[in-house]
Design an enzyme around this catalytic site. Sequence first.
Site, PDB file in Angstrom:
ATOM      1  N   LYS A   1      -2.123  -1.523  17.832  1.00  0.00           N
ATOM      2  CA  LYS A   1      -2.826  -1.754  16.568  1.00  0.00           C
ATOM      3  C   LYS A   1      -3.752  -2.937  16.738  1.00  0.00           C
ATOM      4  O   LYS A   1      -3.514  -3.802  17.588  1.00  0.00           O
ATOM      5  CB  LYS A   1      -1.822  -2.062  15.459  1.00  0.00           C
TER       6      LYS A   1
HETATM    7  P1  NAD Z   1      -8.478   2.401   2.694  1.00  0.00           P
HETATM    8  O1  NAD Z   1      -9.065   1.073   3.006  1.00  0.00           O
HETATM    9  O2  NAD Z   1      -9.324   3.618   2.773  1.00  0.00           O
HETATM   10  O3  NAD Z   1      -7.823   2.378   1.210  1.00  0.00           O
HETATM   11  C1  NAD Z   1      -6.901   1.424   0.792  1.00  0.00           C
HETATM   12  C2  NAD Z   1      -6.719   1.588  -0.710  1.00  0.00           C
HETATM   13  O4  NAD Z   1      -5.658   0.752  -1.158  1.00  0.00           O
HETATM   14  C3  NAD Z   1      -7.940   1.184  -1.525  1.00  0.00           C
HETATM   15  O5  NAD Z   1      -8.089   2.086  -2.593  1.00  0.00           O
HETATM   16  C4  NAD Z   1      -7.575  -0.202  -2.035  1.00  0.00           C
HETATM   17  O6  NAD Z   1      -8.261  -0.558  -3.228  1.00  0.00           O
HETATM   18  C5  NAD Z   1      -6.113   0.010  -2.287  1.00  0.00           C
HETATM   19  N1  NAD Z   1      -5.329  -1.224  -2.390  1.00  0.00           N
HETATM   20  C6  NAD Z   1      -5.391  -2.342  -1.625  1.00  0.00           C
HETATM   21  N2  NAD Z   1      -4.501  -3.247  -2.076  1.00  0.00           N
HETATM   22  C7  NAD Z   1      -3.874  -2.674  -3.120  1.00  0.00           C
HETATM   23  C8  NAD Z   1      -2.846  -3.097  -3.997  1.00  0.00           C
HETATM   24  N3  NAD Z   1      -2.263  -4.280  -3.868  1.00  0.00           N
HETATM   25  N4  NAD Z   1      -2.427  -2.241  -4.968  1.00  0.00           N
HETATM   26  C9  NAD Z   1      -2.985  -1.010  -5.074  1.00  0.00           C
HETATM   27  N5  NAD Z   1      -3.951  -0.569  -4.295  1.00  0.00           N
HETATM   28  C10 NAD Z   1      -4.397  -1.393  -3.329  1.00  0.00           C
HETATM   29  O7  NAD Z   1      -7.190   2.519   3.638  1.00  0.00           O
HETATM   30  P2  NAD Z   1      -6.445   3.838   4.109  1.00  0.00           P
HETATM   31  O8  NAD Z   1      -7.009   4.251   5.415  1.00  0.00           O
HETATM   32  O9  NAD Z   1      -6.332   4.806   2.994  1.00  0.00           O
HETATM   33  O10 NAD Z   1      -4.987   3.238   4.436  1.00  0.00           O
HETATM   34  C11 NAD Z   1      -4.019   3.034   3.425  1.00  0.00           C
HETATM   35  C12 NAD Z   1      -2.659   2.875   4.091  1.00  0.00           C
HETATM   36  O11 NAD Z   1      -2.391   4.044   4.870  1.00  0.00           O
HETATM   37  C13 NAD Z   1      -2.540   1.705   5.065  1.00  0.00           C
HETATM   38  O12 NAD Z   1      -1.208   1.227   5.019  1.00  0.00           O
HETATM   39  C14 NAD Z   1      -2.802   2.335   6.412  1.00  0.00           C
HETATM   40  O13 NAD Z   1      -2.223   1.612   7.479  1.00  0.00           O
HETATM   41  C15 NAD Z   1      -2.097   3.675   6.200  1.00  0.00           C
HETATM   42  N6  NAD Z   1      -2.531   4.733   7.117  1.00  0.00           N
HETATM   43  C16 NAD Z   1      -3.830   5.123   7.195  1.00  0.00           C
HETATM   44  C17 NAD Z   1      -4.192   6.161   8.048  1.00  0.00           C
HETATM   45  C18 NAD Z   1      -5.588   6.695   8.119  1.00  0.00           C
HETATM   46  O14 NAD Z   1      -5.798   7.683   8.822  1.00  0.00           O
HETATM   47  N7  NAD Z   1      -6.542   6.126   7.415  1.00  0.00           N
HETATM   48  C19 NAD Z   1      -3.218   6.766   8.858  1.00  0.00           C
HETATM   49  C20 NAD Z   1      -1.901   6.357   8.736  1.00  0.00           C
HETATM   50  C21 NAD Z   1      -1.564   5.350   7.852  1.00  0.00           C
END
Ligand code: NAD
Length: 426
Positions: free
Chosen positions: A116
């Site tokens: 990561k």
């Molecule tokens: P992103 O940046 O596209 O979206 C994150 C979202 O969370 C945004 O809408 C933001 O406003 C919101 N957010 C941030 N802090 C917050 C809070 N305290 N309360 C409520 N909402 C809040 O990110 P993403 O890619 O969707 O990733 C989200 C999670 O999923 C992370 O933990 C990431 O590690 C995990 N993840 C992502 C992927 C991927 O393919 N993108 C894969 C596996 C896991």
Amino acid sequence: MGKKEKNTQSHGTELSPFESMMKRFDIAAKHLELDKATYNVLKSPQKQLIVNIPVVMDNGELRVFEGFRVQHSTILGPAKGGIRYAPDVHLEEVKALAAWMTWKCAVIGVPYGGGKGGICVNPKELSKGELERLTRGYAKAIADIIGPDQDIPAPDMGTSGQEMAWIVDEYSHIKGGYTPAVITGKPVLIGGSEGRVEATGRGVMVATLAALKTLDIEPKKATCAIQGFGNVGSVSAKLLAQKGLRVVAISDASGGYYNEHGIDIAAAIRHTENNKKSLRGFTGGKEITNQELLELNVDVLVPAAREDQITHANADNIKARVIVEGANGPTSADADDILAAKDIMVIPDILANAGGVCVSYYEWVQNRQGLYWTEAEVNQRMEAAMEAAFERIYKIRTKYKTTMRIAAYIYAIDKVAQGLKLRGNL
Ligand code: NAD
């Protein structure tokens, strides 16, 4: 930032994300009667790199950003894992996220270890030019330790296909030839895979349907609340609504929105597209807090934002029957027992959101063979992989009479331990 500094938006856990990961690791290791030497190898990251990236800002000022790349394990294959841009990224968090990638790749069955990366930055405060210079600087700084057979980054919170495109371009210049397989989550036009953007949310949908089936709950009669409306949250919301679930609440960093008749997800997505990705000002539901969203009386809760949203401080108030962890580490270890005692089924991150890394693997395979698949082919393979992984972990849960989370750790740790034994010497 201090070594154990916590996510500022967490809800009162005393554990850092890495400590939360280790607590589950320890329980699974005990079930497996893991020997001390293997335990010691698997608990520590293989490599941790801290870099400082100087960037000339648009106003001529030189700023230095701190970045990280952690390779937790390369036992089952090259390290694999996203790059996070967030103002509070710190080494402890990146270490935990890297370890989760090792277990996740093992659970879903792709031939990778775990890694990561992250940069301490609020990307929303940077211009496009500043972001590009920062991203290229980071790519240069980590170029020595990444590569198609070493470590393959991807997007995570705060990054998307555009950052991946800059990284593949920078890396290819350094290596003297286009090397698409160094990174996944690229735009399709330059070697990305069809279906990658939606993969994590699609996997969350598959995991949710599988969980509902074990509980004999019909999707069309189920209600759902989703925290986080970025890549994972918005796609999960869209696909779960398509499967007939009533998504009654959504939220992002700006707050939450509740509509008992079901949120119009297409309207919410349109709103974010026209509003710098934010739900702020969305009128399709009554405003609620993120805390209220987590505690709603729904069948399914999908935390898809960040770590430590469900902790000992609020676990007792959770009413959902199933929690499907779209985010990495949304539940701290000190909440696990409370949720288990309430008979809430938790589909852990290392299973629930594995659809993303699964399609990242397909992207890497397509890059290396130079033959590209249709979106239907990608989706069908990934959905089958998610269903098979769910079934595997569900069987282990029954065998060990434990939770889905510990079952997933048992499966993953056992697999990586066997790999270590076979390779013998890393
Ligand atoms: P992103 O940046 O596209 O979206 C994150 C979202 O969370 C945004 O809408 C933001 O406003 C919101 N957010 C941030 N802090 C917050 C809070 N305290 N309360 C409520 N909402 C809040 O990110 P993403 O890619 O969707 O990733 C989200 C999670 O999923 C992370 O933990 C990431 O590690 C995990 N993840 C992502 C992927 C991927 O393919 N993108 C894969 C596996 C896991």
